[in-house]
Scaffold this motif. Structure first.
Motif, PDB file in Angstrom:
ATOM      1  N   PHE A  98       0.796  -1.118   0.063  1.00 33.98           N
ATOM      2  CA  PHE A  98      -0.079  -0.133   0.083  1.00 33.98           C
ATOM      3  C   PHE A  98       0.870   1.414   0.192  1.00 33.98           C
ATOM      4  O   PHE A  98       0.667   2.174  -0.920  1.00 33.98           O
ATOM      5  CB  PHE A  98      -0.788   0.034   1.309  1.00 33.98           C
ATOM      6  CG  PHE A  98      -1.781   1.060   1.458  1.00 33.98           C
ATOM      7  CD1 PHE A  98      -2.865   1.574   0.660  1.00 33.98           C
ATOM      8  CD2 PHE A  98      -1.144   2.110   2.369  1.00 33.98           C
ATOM      9  CE1 PHE A  98      -3.464   2.721   0.913  1.00 33.98           C
ATOM     10  CE2 PHE A  98      -2.009   3.372   2.719  1.00 33.98           C
ATOM     11  CZ  PHE A  98      -3.127   3.667   1.768  1.00 33.98           C
ATOM     12  N   ARG A  99       1.890   1.355   0.778  1.00 38.63           N
ATOM     13  CA  ARG A  99       2.649   2.520   1.061  1.00 38.63           C
ATOM     14  C   ARG A  99       3.670   2.787  -0.126  1.00 38.63           C
ATOM     15  O   ARG A  99       3.871   3.787  -0.607  1.00 38.63           O
ATOM     16  CB  ARG A  99       3.533   2.309   2.210  1.00 38.63           C
ATOM     17  CG  ARG A  99       4.436   3.386   2.822  1.00 38.63           C
ATOM     18  CD  ARG A  99       5.311   3.209   4.024  1.00 38.63           C
ATOM     19  NE  ARG A  99       6.063   2.039   3.959  1.00 38.63           N
ATOM     20  CZ  ARG A  99       5.919   1.150   4.617  1.00 38.63           C
ATOM     21  NH1 ARG A  99       4.760   0.805   5.607  1.00 38.63           N
ATOM     22  NH2 ARG A  99       6.882  -0.029   4.527  1.00 38.63           N
ATOM     23  N   SER A 100       4.069   1.927  -0.783  1.00 34.47           N
ATOM     24  CA  SER A 100       4.770   1.890  -2.155  1.00 34.47           C
ATOM     25  C   SER A 100       4.011   2.292  -3.483  1.00 34.47           C
ATOM     26  O   SER A 100       4.615   2.135  -4.454  1.00 34.47           O
ATOM     27  CB  SER A 100       5.659   0.696  -2.281  1.00 34.47           C
ATOM     28  OG  SER A 100       5.010  -0.586  -2.547  1.00 34.47           O
ATOM     29  N   GLY A 101       2.767   1.999  -3.371  1.00 37.65           N
ATOM     30  CA  GLY A 101       1.755   2.280  -4.579  1.00 37.65           C
ATOM     31  C   GLY A 101       1.499   1.100  -5.292  1.00 37.65           C
ATOM     32  O   GLY A 101       0.799   0.953  -6.285  1.00 37.65           O
ATOM     33  N   ARG A 102       1.790  -0.128  -4.634  1.00 37.44           N
ATOM     34  CA  ARG A 102       1.444  -1.484  -5.266  1.00 37.44           C
ATOM     35  C   ARG A 102       0.183  -1.922  -5.128  1.00 37.44           C
ATOM     36  O   ARG A 102      -0.082  -3.152  -5.669  1.00 37.44           O
ATOM     37  CB  ARG A 102       2.638  -2.558  -4.868  1.00 37.44           C
ATOM     38  CG  ARG A 102       3.979  -2.179  -5.292  1.00 37.44           C
ATOM     39  CD  ARG A 102       5.162  -3.056  -4.890  1.00 37.44           C
ATOM     40  NE  ARG A 102       6.538  -2.778  -5.861  1.00 37.44           N
ATOM     41  CZ  ARG A 102       7.333  -1.917  -5.560  1.00 37.44           C
ATOM     42  NH1 ARG A 102       7.095  -1.021  -4.384  1.00 37.44           N
ATOM     43  NH2 ARG A 102       8.406  -1.887  -6.030  1.00 37.44           N
ATOM     44  N   ILE A 122      -8.415  -0.976  -3.006  1.00 39.71           N
ATOM     45  CA  ILE A 122      -7.291  -1.835  -3.537  1.00 39.71           C
ATOM     46  C   ILE A 122      -7.928  -2.591  -4.855  1.00 39.71           C
ATOM     47  O   ILE A 122      -9.014  -2.982  -4.894  1.00 39.71           O
ATOM     48  CB  ILE A 122      -7.420  -3.374  -2.554  1.00 39.71           C
ATOM     49  CG1 ILE A 122      -7.137  -2.517  -1.087  1.00 39.71           C
ATOM     50  CG2 ILE A 122      -6.466  -4.073  -2.875  1.00 39.71           C
ATOM     51  CD1 ILE A 122      -5.649  -2.015  -1.026  1.00 39.71           C
ATOM     52  N   SER A 123      -6.953  -2.429  -5.826  1.00 39.68           N
ATOM     53  CA  SER A 123      -7.290  -2.870  -7.286  1.00 39.68           C
ATOM     54  C   SER A 123      -7.405  -4.169  -7.501  1.00 39.68           C
ATOM     55  O   SER A 123      -6.249  -4.848  -7.113  1.00 39.68           O
ATOM     56  CB  SER A 123      -6.405  -1.905  -7.963  1.00 39.68           C
ATOM     57  OG  SER A 123      -6.502  -2.289  -9.635  1.00 39.68           O
ATOM     58  N   TRP A 128       0.213  -7.435  -7.218  1.00 38.92           N
ATOM     59  CA  TRP A 128       0.759  -7.659  -5.707  1.00 38.92           C
ATOM     60  C   TRP A 128      -0.381  -7.969  -5.053  1.00 38.92           C
ATOM     61  O   TRP A 128      -0.416  -9.114  -3.861  1.00 38.92           O
ATOM     62  CB  TRP A 128       1.602  -6.401  -5.388  1.00 38.92           C
ATOM     63  CG  TRP A 128       2.821  -6.170  -6.061  1.00 38.92           C
ATOM     64  CD1 TRP A 128       2.813  -5.620  -7.135  1.00 38.92           C
ATOM     65  CD2 TRP A 128       4.029  -6.874  -5.781  1.00 38.92           C
ATOM     66  NE1 TRP A 128       4.301  -5.497  -7.392  1.00 38.92           N
ATOM     67  CE2 TRP A 128       4.915  -6.110  -6.582  1.00 38.92           C
ATOM     68  CE3 TRP A 128       4.385  -7.515  -4.683  1.00 38.92           C
ATOM     69  CZ2 TRP A 128       6.456  -6.628  -6.676  1.00 38.92           C
ATOM     70  CZ3 TRP A 128       5.630  -7.888  -4.615  1.00 38.92           C
ATOM     71  CH2 TRP A 128       6.668  -7.374  -5.533  1.00 38.92           C
ATOM     72  N   THR A 129      -1.440  -7.399  -4.995  1.00 37.81           N
ATOM     73  CA  THR A 129      -2.580  -7.449  -3.966  1.00 37.81           C
ATOM     74  C   THR A 129      -3.469  -8.425  -4.413  1.00 37.81           C
ATOM     75  O   THR A 129      -4.377  -8.897  -3.487  1.00 37.81           O
ATOM     76  CB  THR A 129      -3.412  -6.114  -3.732  1.00 37.81           C
ATOM     77  OG1 THR A 129      -3.800  -5.608  -4.952  1.00 37.81           O
ATOM     78  CG2 THR A 129      -2.653  -5.121  -2.724  1.00 37.81           C
ATOM     79  N   PRO A 267      11.796  -1.796  -2.374  1.00 37.76           N
ATOM     80  CA  PRO A 267      11.650  -0.574  -3.151  1.00 37.76           C
ATOM     81  C   PRO A 267      10.508   0.192  -2.465  1.00 37.76           C
ATOM     82  O   PRO A 267       9.214  -0.529  -2.509  1.00 37.76           O
ATOM     83  CB  PRO A 267      11.482  -1.190  -4.265  1.00 37.76           C
ATOM     84  CG  PRO A 267      12.126  -2.363  -4.457  1.00 37.76           C
ATOM     85  CD  PRO A 267      12.016  -2.916  -3.234  1.00 37.76           C
ATOM     86  N   SER A 268      10.747   1.550  -2.483  1.00 34.32           N
ATOM     87  CA  SER A 268       9.849   2.514  -2.041  1.00 34.32           C
ATOM     88  C   SER A 268       8.679   2.883  -2.836  1.00 34.32           C
ATOM     89  O   SER A 268       7.882   3.401  -2.539  1.00 34.32           O
ATOM     90  CB  SER A 268      10.449   3.692  -1.453  1.00 34.32           C
ATOM     91  OG  SER A 268      11.169   4.255  -2.260  1.00 34.32           O
TER      92      SER A 268
END
Length: 541
Positions: A98-102, A122-123, A128-129, A267-268
């Protein structure tokens, strides 16, 4: 050389154990942990069922929060405040996504997951999710099914996404039907937790078996989602999955502080197509190095096949079968064992790992157990010279004043003790290989002696670039360098050169090596050799 995967492990060890002062545990929680639901009554109820929307970030995080709370009693004996609960890895990984935009929509066709728009969304198009869904819904519904939550299995329902509903399951009975193996393995984990006597290592075995079932059971279903990402991001996703398999094999404990610290190296943000590790400008050095290491580990894992069973009597190491298995019949990985186990156990023995020497044990292979050692005391007894030299290396590292050339001397002395102390024990394994492969193995060992004499610095980028020239697979009996058709020119030339060096070394009764060692005693000649090697590989690249 196994420096790239070993570096990944060193970074994991460093990041996982780095804590300053007495920690305030709430500072390690994932984003919006406090704001997320913490009990079933925080969710809405319809027709006697709790309705949970896992496509909203804090709603899915609430599932984890309840899970951690309800299983806390089983980990109380290991540490206070639930810190040693091995389920912490799940919400922390989701929080990093979530924090890294994934967790956002990678297609950009919707606003789902984007800041200042619908940032808690959440897509269902996020690779990832989607994988994470089966590391959230399945553990959550399984714990309900196991009776730990105190509600019946038919009292909770998850809402579907806005699209592709058929790819997921939403309640206990539905998940039992569509994903029976996942539900079975997670249920086995919880049943073991509930048993009157539990062992932490066994808890980890049950956890990682269940975790693997969720990942392996869902990966193939969402492979099509990777096309929405840049090549660097898609490659990182694949590399992450490979690396997790190594965490599984090592029984890595994904507890709160350890996982939080490890994730500092991830990775951020989502990787762009222009990103090339380790040269991503505003990533910190650890993020750059870890990203490069994970990608290197995946390529190494995919390419060489030298950890597989050369006898073909088992499936050990072969793709689509037991591809993560390392064969005890592999000459390469038997030698490597003493370049992994001995350095690792010696680091423990030297006090660098922060645990006592009797706190770690390695498992034996299914055969030839007597050829290896498995703990600090056993390796001290059976391989005292190896342990002594590696310990000397670590003791020098710990000294207040160190010189890089001296570090290399200690390293290569220790490396040589591991190789020379194990080579004779596994010579019989070379009969399992073709003559070109067996010859290459011998040539490689001779060449390493020249690297030792040169004080070659096996640092990350230098070693990574050098390994591009190594054969990308096991050599067949028909292979003749430099005429191996689908090897690149550098691989063909390097293979021919190494075999030629070995023959020359043998014909001079190693006098050539003696001469080389004399030449390499001056720093000027060593620098010249290193420059020539780097220039060669730079031109080749």
């Amino acid at each position: 050389m196994a420096f790239i995967p070993c570096l990944a492990w060193v970074l994991v060890g460093y990041l996982s154990t780095y804590v300053v002062g007495a920690p305030n545990l709430s500072s390690f929680y994932p984003p919006l942990w406090e704001e997320s639901p913490g009990q079933f009554s925080d969710y809405k109820v319809e027709n006697g069922k709790y309705i949970i929307d896992p496509w909203v970030y804090n709603s899915r995080m609430g599932m984890y929060k309840i899970l951690l709370s309800q299983t806390a009693t089983y980990f109380a004996k290991f540490a206070p405040e639930n810190e040693q609960n091995v389920l912490w890895g799940l919400p922390l990984q989701f929080g990093w996504q979530f924090r890294s935009g994934r967790s956002a929509d990678p297609t950009r066709k919707t606003n789902c997951g984007y800041e200042s728009e619908d940032h808690l969304c959440i897509s269902a198009d996020s690779w990832w999710t989607d994988i994470n869904y089966f590391l959230c819904a399945i553990p959550f519904l399984s714990v309900v099914d196991a009776g730990i939550m105190g509600i019946s299995p038919d009292e909770v329902t998850l809402l579907p996404p806005s699209k592709e509903q058929q790819r997921f399951c939403y309640n206990v009975s539905g998940c039992r039907s569509s994903h029976p193996q996942m539900m079975k393995q997670w249920n086995a984990f919880y049943q073991y937790l509930k048993s009157p006597s539990t062992d932490f290592d066994d808890i980890l075995r049950y956890l990682w078996t269940a975790h693997t079932s969720s990942v392996e059971g869902s990966l193939g279903n969402f492979e099509d989602k990777l096309v929405y990402y840049s090549k660097p991001e898609a490659d990182f996703g694949k590399s992450w999955c490979v690396f997790v398999n190594y965490l599984v094999a090592s029984l890595y404990p994904p507890t709160l502080i350890r996982t939080y610290n490890f994730e500092k190296g991830l990775p951020s943000r989502v990787l762009l197509k222009t990103y090339i590790a380790p040269f991503i400008k505003d990533f910190n050095p650890i993020q750059n190095v870890l990203l490069l290491s994970l990608n290197g580990l995946r390529k190494l894992d995919e390419s060489t096949g030298r950890s597989t069973d050369p006898t073909r009597k088992t499936n050990c190491g072969y793709e689509s079968e037991d591809h993560l298995c390392i064969s005890a019949d592999s000459w390469w990985t038997d030698i490597n064992y003493f370049l992994c186990a001995i350095p690792f156990l010696s680091a423990v023995d030297a006090g660098i790992m922060g645990i006592s020497p009797d706190e770690v044990t390695l498992l034996p292979p299914p055969k030839d157990q007597q050829r290896f050692c498995y703990n600090v005391s056993g390796c001290r007894s059976s391989h005292p010279e190896m342990m002594k030299q590696w310990n000397a290396f670590y003791q020098y590292l710990k000294s207040p004043s160190t010189d890089f050339d001296d570090i290399l001397r200690y390293l290569w002395t220790a490396h040589t003790s591991s190789v020379e102390g194990s080579l004779g024990n596994f010579e019989d394994k070379l009969v399992y290989y073709s003559k070109p492969e067996a010859d290459f193995g011998k040539s490689w060992c001779v060449f390493v002696n020249y690297l030792v004499a040169s004080l070659y610095p096996p640092t990350l980028i230098r070693t990574y670039n050098f390994e591009k020239g190594l054969p990308s697979r096991v050599l067949l009996k028909t292979y003749i360098a430099p005429f191996i058709k689908d090897f690149n020119p550098i691989q063909n030339v390097l293979l021919l050169s190494l075999n030629g060096l070995r023959k020359l070394d043998e014909s001079t009764d190693s006098e050539l090596l003696t001469l080389w060692e004399t030449l390499m005693k001056t720093k000027t000649t060593r620098k010249l050799v290193l420059l020539l090697m780097e220039t060669f590989f730079e031109i080749a690249s």
